[in-house]
Design a protein around this motif. Structure first.
Motif, PDB file in Angstrom:
ATOM      1  N   PHE A 117       0.853  -1.016  -0.013  1.00  0.00           N
ATOM      2  CA  PHE A 117       0.063   0.131   0.029  1.00  0.00           C
ATOM      3  C   PHE A 117       0.810   1.037  -0.027  1.00  0.00           C
ATOM      4  N   TRP A 118       1.846   1.276   0.872  1.00  0.00           N
ATOM      5  CA  TRP A 118       2.706   2.419   0.975  1.00  0.00           C
ATOM      6  C   TRP A 118       3.659   2.486  -0.227  1.00  0.00           C
ATOM      7  N   PHE A 119       4.099   1.534  -0.823  1.00  0.00           N
ATOM      8  CA  PHE A 119       5.028   1.542  -1.960  1.00  0.00           C
ATOM      9  C   PHE A 119       4.098   2.249  -2.984  1.00  0.00           C
ATOM     10  N   GLU A 120       2.833   2.020  -3.397  1.00  0.00           N
ATOM     11  CA  GLU A 120       2.197   2.823  -4.205  1.00  0.00           C
ATOM     12  C   GLU A 120       1.920   3.994  -4.004  1.00  0.00           C
ATOM     13  N   ALA A 121       1.470   4.221  -2.579  1.00  0.00           N
ATOM     14  CA  ALA A 121       0.930   5.498  -2.315  1.00  0.00           C
ATOM     15  C   ALA A 121       2.298   6.608  -2.254  1.00  0.00           C
ATOM     16  N   LEU A 122       3.371   6.035  -2.213  1.00  0.00           N
ATOM     17  CA  LEU A 122       4.323   6.811  -2.233  1.00  0.00           C
ATOM     18  C   LEU A 122       4.934   7.097  -3.606  1.00  0.00           C
ATOM     19  N   PRO A 206       5.178 -10.091  -7.472  1.00  0.00           N
ATOM     20  CA  PRO A 206       4.079  -9.920  -8.653  1.00  0.00           C
ATOM     21  C   PRO A 206       3.122  -8.757  -7.834  1.00  0.00           C
ATOM     22  N   MET A 207       3.023  -8.788  -6.544  1.00  0.00           N
ATOM     23  CA  MET A 207       2.263  -7.875  -5.793  1.00  0.00           C
ATOM     24  C   MET A 207       2.660  -6.347  -6.232  1.00  0.00           C
ATOM     25  N   LEU A 208       3.966  -6.387  -5.748  1.00  0.00           N
ATOM     26  CA  LEU A 208       4.555  -4.904  -5.993  1.00  0.00           C
ATOM     27  C   LEU A 208       4.383  -4.716  -7.685  1.00  0.00           C
ATOM     28  N   VAL A 209       4.403  -5.711  -8.620  1.00  0.00           N
ATOM     29  CA  VAL A 209       4.402  -5.064 -10.012  1.00  0.00           C
ATOM     30  C   VAL A 209       2.826  -4.923  -9.987  1.00  0.00           C
ATOM     31  N   GLY A 210       1.902  -5.529  -9.681  1.00  0.00           N
ATOM     32  CA  GLY A 210       0.596  -5.436  -9.865  1.00  0.00           C
ATOM     33  C   GLY A 210       0.411  -3.950  -9.490  1.00  0.00           C
ATOM     34  N   CYS A 211       0.734  -3.690  -8.205  1.00  0.00           N
ATOM     35  CA  CYS A 211       0.461  -2.197  -7.502  1.00  0.00           C
ATOM     36  C   CYS A 211       1.016  -1.072  -8.433  1.00  0.00           C
ATOM     37  N   HIS A 212       1.976  -1.181  -9.079  1.00  0.00           N
ATOM     38  CA  HIS A 212       2.654  -0.032  -9.649  1.00  0.00           C
ATOM     39  C   HIS A 212       2.330  -0.263 -11.476  1.00  0.00           C
ATOM     40  N   LEU A 213       1.633  -1.385 -11.959  1.00  0.00           N
ATOM     41  CA  LEU A 213       1.678  -1.579 -13.192  1.00  0.00           C
ATOM     42  C   LEU A 213       0.857  -0.480 -14.202  1.00  0.00           C
ATOM     43  N   GLU A 214      -0.238  -0.201 -13.492  1.00  0.00           N
ATOM     44  CA  GLU A 214      -1.195   0.856 -14.091  1.00  0.00           C
ATOM     45  C   GLU A 214      -0.229   2.350 -14.085  1.00  0.00           C
ATOM     46  N   HIS A 300     -15.821  -1.021  -8.858  1.00  0.00           N
ATOM     47  CA  HIS A 300     -14.763  -0.449  -9.257  1.00  0.00           C
ATOM     48  C   HIS A 300     -13.600  -1.567  -9.728  1.00  0.00           C
ATOM     49  N   HIS A 301     -12.575  -0.951 -10.375  1.00  0.00           N
ATOM     50  CA  HIS A 301     -11.601  -1.955 -10.922  1.00  0.00           C
ATOM     51  C   HIS A 301     -10.922  -2.640  -9.909  1.00  0.00           C
ATOM     52  N   TYR A 302     -10.687  -2.008  -8.818  1.00  0.00           N
ATOM     53  CA  TYR A 302      -9.751  -2.795  -7.510  1.00  0.00           C
ATOM     54  C   TYR A 302     -10.826  -3.801  -7.098  1.00  0.00           C
ATOM     55  N   VAL A 303     -11.936  -3.503  -7.011  1.00  0.00           N
ATOM     56  CA  VAL A 303     -12.898  -4.450  -6.124  1.00  0.00           C
ATOM     57  C   VAL A 303     -13.138  -5.787  -7.089  1.00  0.00           C
ATOM     58  N   PHE A 304     -13.224  -5.466  -8.345  1.00  0.00           N
ATOM     59  CA  PHE A 304     -13.180  -6.496  -9.333  1.00  0.00           C
ATOM     60  C   PHE A 304     -11.998  -7.428  -9.105  1.00  0.00           C
ATOM     61  N   PHE A 305     -10.917  -6.715  -9.179  1.00  0.00           N
ATOM     62  CA  PHE A 305      -9.572  -7.518  -9.155  1.00  0.00           C
ATOM     63  C   PHE A 305      -9.439  -8.336  -7.909  1.00  0.00           C
ATOM     64  N   ALA A 306      -9.889  -7.718  -6.628  1.00  0.00           N
ATOM     65  CA  ALA A 306      -9.692  -8.279  -5.490  1.00  0.00           C
ATOM     66  C   ALA A 306     -10.641  -9.709  -5.460  1.00  0.00           C
ATOM     67  N   ALA A 307     -11.910  -9.739  -6.060  1.00  0.00           N
ATOM     68  CA  ALA A 307     -12.799 -10.547  -6.241  1.00  0.00           C
ATOM     69  C   ALA A 307     -12.208 -11.811  -6.974  1.00  0.00           C
ATOM     70  N   GLY A 328      -2.306  -6.915  -5.878  1.00  0.00           N
ATOM     71  CA  GLY A 328      -1.370  -5.803  -5.978  1.00  0.00           C
ATOM     72  C   GLY A 328      -2.027  -4.637  -6.804  1.00  0.00           C
ATOM     73  N   ILE A 329      -3.012  -5.083  -7.614  1.00  0.00           N
ATOM     74  CA  ILE A 329      -3.709  -4.037  -8.696  1.00  0.00           C
ATOM     75  C   ILE A 329      -4.948  -3.549  -7.711  1.00  0.00           C
ATOM     76  N   ALA A 330      -5.372  -4.416  -6.718  1.00  0.00           N
ATOM     77  CA  ALA A 330      -6.479  -4.115  -5.760  1.00  0.00           C
ATOM     78  C   ALA A 330      -5.977  -3.025  -4.742  1.00  0.00           C
ATOM     79  N   MET A 331      -4.550  -3.439  -4.348  1.00  0.00           N
ATOM     80  CA  MET A 331      -4.052  -2.395  -3.440  1.00  0.00           C
ATOM     81  C   MET A 331      -3.671  -0.816  -4.151  1.00  0.00           C
ATOM     82  N   GLN A 332      -3.345  -1.177  -5.336  1.00  0.00           N
ATOM     83  CA  GLN A 332      -3.083   0.303  -6.151  1.00  0.00           C
ATOM     84  C   GLN A 332      -4.314   1.127  -6.213  1.00  0.00           C
TER      85      GLN A 332
END
Length: 351
Positions: A117-122, A206-214, A300-307, A328-332
């Motif tokens: 979370f903080w990786f993407e937020a920062l 993969p989680m870090l890649v997904g959270c910063h992919l977009e 939302h897209h992040y709810v869809f990916f979390a599902a 990771g996409i959901a965290m983003q």
């Protein structure tokens, strides 16, 4: 809001907004997040010709000889004084340490979710005029506090099935989870190498890649995926390049889901997975019907990916990587937009 002047050769009056001048010049897309820009002083002009470009309208400035000029270019390296970048770069090593130090899989997951979370937020740190980023309201502490209960729920349907406990917890798991309950949690790692491979390489990376992919893409793709009344219109406005990219990602995701579902079926858990998805879908449909008229369903897209996380509940490296990517996409989405309700207020037009 106008730029205060602009031209076709990327020269703008120095009274222009630097960020909007960069978007107008095509240096980086609108809403793409943080970027390093190089502003260079140019020779002053008598007139600055305005016009629309890349979703930004610039205003012409006639008789601007007394106003300076500038050009804006993208700087393809980290800003030397961006402390948030440096703080974000310290988080992956902390994640690697959490994999080795945290005792239980749940503690490991909560630590990895916090770090992601903080990786993407920062790294995102959007300016206040580039969208609904939580940084507009300051540091997204409230968003993080709202993430914690969501992460606890996600653990039960996803990470609990792939994150391994450290080798030194072998006796604890042998006494606490008898053989008849072996499907509840994966077996602990037998060696530190197995622990690092599963929790760090196959899940955290993969989680870090997904959270910063977009944010790393040239344009927004995942945030255009949603289940709402205007979803079709949003898809039609994607354009050829983003449509092809989205279709390629959908095809890749369908392949990963098929592989995981075959593994779940072989383990005898496909019926249980289907019942779970059917129950959640029925609840969502029931609430949507009850709230119709004044509240519209918006997934939302992040709810869809979390599902999609339960599709990776196989005790395998592939299942862990699949889960890490979608989570990771959901965290983003949570870090960038904040948690949102599935049924926002949407009154009738004449209300």
């Amino acid at each position: 809001r106008g730029l205060g002047g602009g031209g076709g050769d990327r020269t703008y009056a120095d009274v222009s907004s630097v960020c909007r001048a960069a978007v107008h010049a095509g240096v980086f897309p609108f809403g793409a997040g943080a970027a390093c820009l190089s502003v260079t002083r140019a020779a002053s002009r008598g007139d600055y010709v305005g016009g629309p470009s890349n979703g930004v309208d610039s205003r012409g400035l006639l008789g601007g000889g007394s106003v300076g000029a500038m050009t804006v270019e993208h700087t393809p390296y980290l800003c030397p004084f961006s402390l948030r970048w440096y703080a974000a770069l310290l988080l992956p090593p902390l994640g690697a340490s959490a994999v080795m130090v945290c005792g239980s899989p749940f503690a490991t997951w909560m630590a990895l979710a916090t770090i992601t979370f903080w990786f993407e937020a920062l790294l995102d740190q959007q300016a206040s005029d580039t969208g609904s980023a939580s940084w507009q309201r300051g540091m997204p502490v409230l968003e993080y506090l709202m993430l914690l209960p969501l992460a606890c729920g996600l653990y039960l349907v996803g990470p609990a099935h792939v994150i391994r406990a450290p080798p030194w917890q072998q006796p604890y798991f042998a006494s606490s989870f008898p053989r008849r309950n072996k499907h509840v949690l994966p077996t602990p790692a037998k060696t530190p190498r197995e622990l690092i491979t599963r929790n760090l390489v196959c899940f955290l990376v993969p989680m870090l890649v997904g959270c910063h992919l977009e944010s790393a893409l040239s344009d927004t793709v995942f945030s255009s995926v949603s289940l709402s009344p205007g979803a079709v219109d949003n898809f039609l406005r994607l354009g050829p390049a983003r449509t092809l990219l989205l279709l390629a990602l959908v095809a890749l995701g369908a392949y990963a889901a098929a592989v995981n579902m075959v593994a779940i079926a072989r383990a005898g858990g496909l019926a249980r997975l289907g019942v779970g998805y059917a129950a959640v879908t029925a609840c969502v449909v029931a609430v949507t019907i009850c709230l119709r008229g004044f509240h519209a369903l918006h997934v939302h897209h992040y709810v869809f990916f979390a599902a999609l996380a339960p599709l990776g509940t196989t005790d395998s490296h592939f299942g862990a990587a699949s889960q890490g990517l979608v989570l990771g996409i959901a965290m983003q989405g949570v870090a960038r937009y904040g948690p949102a309700t599935l049924w926002p207020y949407d009154p009738p037009p004449n209300f």
